[in-house]
Design an enzyme around this catalytic site. Structure first.
Site, PDB file in Angstrom:
ATOM      1  N   SER A  94       0.856  -1.181   0.000  1.00 12.23           N
ATOM      2  CA  SER A  94       0.000   0.000   0.000  1.00 12.23           C
ATOM      3  C   SER A  94       0.889   1.227   0.000  1.00 12.23           C
ATOM      4  CB  SER A  94      -0.889   0.022   1.247  1.00 12.23           C
ATOM      5  OG  SER A  94      -1.507   1.281   1.428  1.00 12.23           O
ATOM      6  N   TYR A 132      -3.160  -0.414   9.861  1.00 15.61           N
ATOM      7  CA  TYR A 132      -3.015  -0.774   8.449  1.00 15.61           C
ATOM      8  C   TYR A 132      -1.646  -0.345   7.924  1.00 15.61           C
ATOM      9  CZ  TYR A 132      -4.215  -1.491   3.551  1.00 15.61           C
ATOM     10  OH  TYR A 132      -4.230  -1.925   2.249  1.00 15.61           O
TER      11      TYR A 132
END
Length: 281
Positions: A138, A151
């Site tokens: 990500s 995350y």
């Protein structure tokens, strides 16, 4: 394993590919694309949809024994492994100011340790085929956004794991990290439900562009170590790596504007952020 190539890519036909999170938005689309190109694809997913155009084996990647058994079954079906795509992941609200709870542990367990379990179970097959690991990380692995600490931490740790894996297996196995920004999918639902939507802080990008980048990385004759999925992403990646203080200031300024605008009003997990920004004006 096919050794033929077209241009700068290996021919997809006959290549054996395992995709985790294969019933989700990115995983399913990637699996469909590779299957249409002639690759032999098997997926792993906690809840297979049942209508994927390739076989998907039910697998809880947070469980050691189930992961090992599912990978063994997948490798039996494929007859070996040329490409592993670690795509399975989960997000959710997790501000850094609070002690880690169930949500934080869930994301670390799945995003980091799930990736680790699946990869470890595939190592022998990958080495035998001189194969490839593709990590769907990500942009938050290099440029953290607020209110989603778990995350970002899990994805940054995933990159660190990839770096170690590359050093250990690099004589036989290539390891690439792909860094998409946000893609519209159910992974963001719990964050929105908590009133912590990062709309305006993270730019959504087209699913097809992310899948294009993953296909290129999976089939490239000379795979790159780090792959951005858009030109904007490449710029953000460069700035985050080389000018982190600058990117911190940009993100902090955007967060301040959103907190003062009332976007997070009523969101319990963001109450501290809102109060600190409003009291500081």
């Amino acid at each position: 394993m096919t050794s033929s190539s077209t241009g700068r890519r290996h021919d997809a036909r006959g290549r054996r590919v395992l995709i985790t999170g294969a019933s989700g938005t990115i995983g399913r689309t990637l699996g469909e694309r590779l299957t249409r190109s002639g690759a032999r694809v098997v997926g792993l997913d906690l809840r297979p949809g049942g209508d994927e155009p390739f076989p998907v084996i039910a697998c809880d990647v947070t469980d050691d024994a189930r992961t090992a058994a599912a990978v063994e079954e997948a490798l039996d079906v494929l007859g070996g492994l040329d490409v592993l795509v670690n795509n399975a992941g989960v997000g959710g609200p997790a501000p850094a100011e609070f002690a880690p709870g169930t949500e934080v542990r869930r994301q670390l367990e799945l995003n980091l340790l799930g990736t680790w379990r699946v990869t470890a179970a595939c190592v022998d097959a990958l080495v035998a085929a001189r194969g490839r690991v593709v990590m769907v990380t990500s942009r938050m692995a290099v440029m953290q956004l607020p209110l989603a600490a778990a995350y970002g931490a899990s994805k940054r740790a995933m990159v660190a794991y990839a770096d170690a894996l590359r050093l250990e297996l690099g004589t036989h196995v290539s390891v690439s990290c792909v860094y998409p920004s946000a893609v519209r999918s159910p992974i963001h639902d719990s964050t929105k439900a908590a009133g912590l939507s990062l709309e305006g802080m993270s730019v959504y990008e087209p699913l097809d562009g992310v899948v294009d980048a993953l296909v290129r990385t999976a089939l490239a004759r000379r795979p790159r170590r780090d792959v951005a999925t858009t030109r904007r992403g490449a710029v953000e990646f460069f700035l985050a790596r080389h000018l982190p203080a600058l990117t911190d200031r940009v993100v902090a300024r955007t967060l301040a504007a959103r907190a003062r605008s009332g976007v997070f009003d009523g969101a319990e997990l963001a109450a501290g952020v809102v109060e600190r920004h409003r009291s500081g004006t």
